[in-house]
Each structure stands twice: as structure tokens, then as C-alpha cells.
Enzyme design. Structure first.
Site, PDB file in Angstrom:
ATOM      1  N   CYS A   1      -0.535 -12.012  -1.142  1.00 48.14           N
ATOM      2  CA  CYS A   1       0.876 -11.622  -1.016  1.00 48.14           C
ATOM      3  C   CYS A   1       1.705 -12.813  -0.522  1.00 48.14           C
ATOM      4  CB  CYS A   1       0.998 -10.449  -0.058  1.00 48.14           C
ATOM      5  SG  CYS A   1       2.709  -9.892   0.129  1.00 48.14           S
TER       6      CYS A   1
ATOM      7  N   CYS B   1       3.853 -11.636   6.826  1.00 48.50           N
ATOM      8  CA  CYS B   1       3.705 -10.655   7.907  1.00 48.50           C
ATOM      9  C   CYS B   1       2.518 -11.071   8.805  1.00 48.50           C
ATOM     10  CB  CYS B   1       3.456  -9.261   7.337  1.00 48.50           C
ATOM     11  SG  CYS B   1       4.661  -8.807   6.068  1.00 48.50           S
TER      12      CYS B   1
ATOM     13  N   CYS C   1      -0.915  -9.259   8.857  1.00 46.87           N
ATOM     14  CA  CYS C   1      -1.519  -8.780   7.609  1.00 46.87           C
ATOM     15  C   CYS C   1      -2.570  -9.715   7.015  1.00 46.87           C
ATOM     16  CB  CYS C   1      -0.423  -8.543   6.577  1.00 46.87           C
ATOM     17  SG  CYS C   1      -1.097  -7.869   5.047  1.00 46.87           S
TER      18      CYS C   1
ATOM     19  N   CYS D   1      -1.771   7.671  -1.723  1.00 48.85           N
ATOM     20  CA  CYS D   1      -0.822   6.569  -1.632  1.00 48.85           C
ATOM     21  C   CYS D   1      -1.375   5.317  -2.314  1.00 48.85           C
ATOM     22  CB  CYS D   1      -0.544   6.297  -0.162  1.00 48.85           C
ATOM     23  SG  CYS D   1       0.724   5.049   0.081  1.00 48.85           S
TER      24      CYS D   1
ATOM     25  N   CYS E   1       2.460   8.889  -3.247  1.00 47.55           N
ATOM     26  CA  CYS E   1       3.205   7.946  -2.402  1.00 47.55           C
ATOM     27  C   CYS E   1       2.866   6.545  -2.895  1.00 47.55           C
ATOM     28  CB  CYS E   1       2.775   8.127  -0.943  1.00 47.55           C
ATOM     29  SG  CYS E   1       3.571   6.949   0.184  1.00 47.55           S
TER      30      CYS E   1
ATOM     31  N   CYS F   1       8.805   7.443   3.724  1.00 47.02           N
ATOM     32  CA  CYS F   1       7.742   7.266   4.708  1.00 47.02           C
ATOM     33  C   CYS F   1       8.012   5.917   5.372  1.00 47.02           C
ATOM     34  CB  CYS F   1       6.382   7.273   4.012  1.00 47.02           C
ATOM     35  SG  CYS F   1       5.005   6.892   5.116  1.00 47.02           S
TER      36      CYS F   1
ATOM     37  N   ARG G   1       2.383  10.408  11.660  1.00 43.03           N
ATOM     38  CA  ARG G   1       0.994  10.069  11.275  1.00 43.03           C
ATOM     39  C   ARG G   1       0.360   9.052  12.211  1.00 43.03           C
ATOM     40  NH1 ARG G   1       1.108   8.003   5.789  1.00 43.03           N
ATOM     41  NH2 ARG G   1       1.414  10.200   5.295  1.00 43.03           N
TER      42      ARG G   1
HETATM   43  S1  SF4 Z   1       2.195  -6.291   4.957  1.00 42.47           S
HETATM   44 FE1  SF4 Z   1       0.834  -7.715   3.851  1.00 42.47          FE
HETATM   45  S2  SF4 Z   1       0.852  -6.975   1.749  1.00 42.47           S
HETATM   46 FE2  SF4 Z   1       2.630  -6.035   2.767  1.00 42.47          FE
HETATM   47  S3  SF4 Z   1       4.322  -7.441   2.399  1.00 42.47           S
HETATM   48 FE3  SF4 Z   1       3.417  -8.099   4.355  1.00 42.47          FE
HETATM   49  S4  SF4 Z   1       1.899  -9.678   3.777  1.00 42.47           S
HETATM   50 FE4  SF4 Z   1       2.428  -8.543   1.910  1.00 42.47          FE
END
Ligand code: SF4
Length: 327
Positions: free
Chosen positions: A58, A62, A65, A102, A134, A194, A266
């Protein structure tokens, strides 16, 4: 005993939310439990299953993540799954007791084209099994939200993660307003929202209050609010965060329940780290939704059998079981 707030939760000021948040824990649990019983069946637990249909790589950063391409986490990337493979997983989830399925894709945003068409087909095939649907696919434009709704998508997940002041300490590749914009597109397309957050990323109490204030102030309020505790993953910037104290989680659940009385609240990521007693207290404080299945995207989740055993011990039942005729 403290008296319940008289202001409707959606109209509470930020100060009122802060005052609520600071109440003694057991007063909050009592009040949350009372609110839960006034608005919903407290013995019912909504069970969702989450499948990563496109994993890793990705472009977003984040900090929590393992799927971000910015960090070396050992997560294997995989391209978009086939519709058949998704249908098979959804059927298994249904057999396991899930009522909602989901689809998660590690994308910054949805792009029009063959992959989006494939996701629309996934939604149709999951919906055809009788499951609620979802998806969490990153940012969506209004026309894409409409197409998802037309394909049968019931919910779109798009988390705010934390309060606006702390957001860019965790994510640098997009803004809080980007998130709000997608949430608006989802709502305007007529889908359910959500939207929740993550505890344990280094945020202050004020950031948690800001998040609760933001969620409760949405009109209409989100139908589903996942409350995650950080699952630390080697290689991410948040790998060394301290675990979230159990009472912080219970407090967050209780305040969410009071502020969002009709919402599914949740217990999400991080549930494997909770003991049964803490989960029980969270259910008493108004949590009424969990993820089923031993994998949550790329991190571990309790086994379905262990969850079923816990629900049985607590006298709770899955939403799907409530819908099955007994004779
Ligand atoms: S949480 Fe992970 S998968 Fe989702 S946008 Fe951020 S880096 Fe990408």
C-alpha cells in the site's frame, strides 16, 4: 449514582464528552450498560468476517500498518483475489456464524477500471449468499460510492483512527479531511458507515475524546464503530508501543456506547490480547460486535470455537443464530 446526560449524545459539546469520559469507570460501565439495554438487545452479538482481498504494497504510510509499502514487515503482497475465491471464503464465514462479510484491499483509493469491476463482482457474489456486505478500499469518489451501493454494498468502512490533532503524527500521506470527504461520499450514496479508531498509538486522552466527539457528532451517526487496540508489528514505526491498559479499552467502549446508543460497537483488532474477563466487561459496557475468524487482514484473531465458547459462557448469542428459526 451519577445521573445520565440529558443532552442528546449527538449534540454534546466537546467539553461534555470530556466530562463523560472522565467519569469513574464503573459509573460509565453502568450507564453504558443501561443505554445498551434501552436501545438494543444486549444478548445479541453481530459477527463480521474480514478478508484481505488484496494484501500489502500500500502506498500509504499509516504507522501502525504492516501492509504499508513504506515499512519492512515481512507481509507478503498478493494481487486482487478472484471472485470465486472470495465467494468460497464468504461461504465458509457464513457457515462459521458470520452475518457480515467485509472485503479489505490495501489501496490508497479506488481506481476506476478492471480491478474495481472485479470488486463490484465480489460484492454481488457475497450479497447473493445472504450476507451483509462491507468493504474497506481506501478513499472513494462519489460516483464509485454509488456503484458500490448499486452492487449491493451495505457498509463502507473508513476509520478516522484517532482525533484530528494527532492524525498526522500517525499518517502523513493523507489528511483527516480526506477521510471526512470519503465518509461524506459513502453517506450521500446511501450506504451505512463503519468508522472507528485505534487505541495505543501514542495518542493522549484528549485525542481519544476528540475521536469520540467526531464520531458522535456525525449526522447520522455511523451504524458501526470498530474500536481497535494496536497490534504491534515488527518493522512498523509503532512496533514498540506499550500495550493498552484493559481499563482504557473498557472506558472507550463505554463512552462510545453512551454517545452512539444505536450503533454496533465492535471489539476489533487486538482482541487476541484480551483475556475473557476484559472481553466480558467490554460486552457489559456495550460492545455488541466482533470479528470472527482466526485472521484479521494480516494479524491474528481468536479462533471461532473460542469465541463461541466465550459467548455461550456469557449468555450471548450471534446475530445469525437469532435469525435462525428454532423449530
Ligand atoms: S491502513 Fe494499511 S492498507 Fe490501509 S491505507 Fe493505511 S497503509 Fe494502506
Amino acid at each position: 449514582m451519577s445521573t445520565p446526560p440529558v443532552t442528546p449524545p449527538s449534540e454534546m459539546t466537546r467539553n461534555a464528552v470530556a466530562e463523560l469520559y472522565e467519569r469513574p469507570l464503573l459509573d460509565l460501565v453502568f450507564l453504558a450498560s443501561q443505554t445498551h439495554r434501552e436501545h438494543r438487545d444486549p444478548s445479541e452479538v453481530q459477527c463480521a468476517a474480514l478478508l484481505s482481498v488484496k494484501t500489502g504494497g500500500c502506498p500509504e504510510d499509516c504507522a501502525y500498518c504492516p501492509q504499508s509499502a513504506h515499512y519492512e514487515t515481512g507481509v507478503e503482497t498478493s494481487p486482487l483475489m478472484s471472485v470465486d475465491a472470495v465467494r468460497t471464503a464468504a461461504r465458509a464465514a457464513l457457515d462459521n456464524g458470520a452475518d457480515r462479510f467485509c472485503l479489505g484491499a490495501a489501496w490508497r483509493s479506488v481506481s476506476d477500471g478492471p480491478e474495481f469491476e472485479q470488486v463490484l463482482d465480489m460484492v454481488r457474489s457475497v450479497k447473493a449468499l445472504g450476507l451483509e456486505t462491507c468493504a474497506t478500499l481506501g478513499m472513494v469518489e462519489p460516483h464509485q460510492a454509488h456503484r458500490l451501493r448499486d452492487a449491493g454494498l451495505d457498509y463502507y468502512n473508513h476509520n478516522l483512527d484517532t482525533g484530528p490533532a494527532f492524525y498526522n503524527d500517525v499518517i502523513g500521506t493523507r489528511t483527516y479531511d480526506d477521510r471526512r470527504r470519503t465518509l461524506r461520499s459513502v453517506r450521500e450514496a446511501g450506504m451505512k458507515v463503519c468508522c472507528g479508531g485505534i487505541l495505543g498509538m501514542g495518542e493522549q486522552t484528549g485525542d481519544r475524546i476528540d475521536l469520540l466527539y467526531e464520531l458522535a457528532g456525525q449526522d447520522p451517526q455511523p451504524e458501526s464503530v470498530p474500536i481497535n487496540t494496536l497490534v504491534t508489528v515488527e518493522g512498523t514505526p509503532l512496533a514498540n508501543q506499550e500495550p493498552v491498559p484493559w481499563d482504557d479499552l473498557v472506558r472507550m467502549v463505554a463512552v462510545a456506547r453512551i454517545l452512539l446508543p444505536k450503533t454496533w460497537v465492535r471489539l476489533s483488532a487486538g482482541r487476541l490480547q484480551l483475556n475473557d474477563a476484559t472481553q466480558a466487561l467490554c460486552f457489559l459496557a456495550g460492545a455488541d460486535s466482533i470479528f470472527l475468524g482466526d485472521q484479521l487482514l494480516t494479524t491474528a484473531n481468536p479462533e471461532a470455537a473460542a469465541d463461541q465458547a466465550l459467548l455461550t459462557r456469557l449468555g450471548l448469542h450471534r446475530l445469525k443464530d437469532a435469525a435462525v428459526p428454532t423449530s
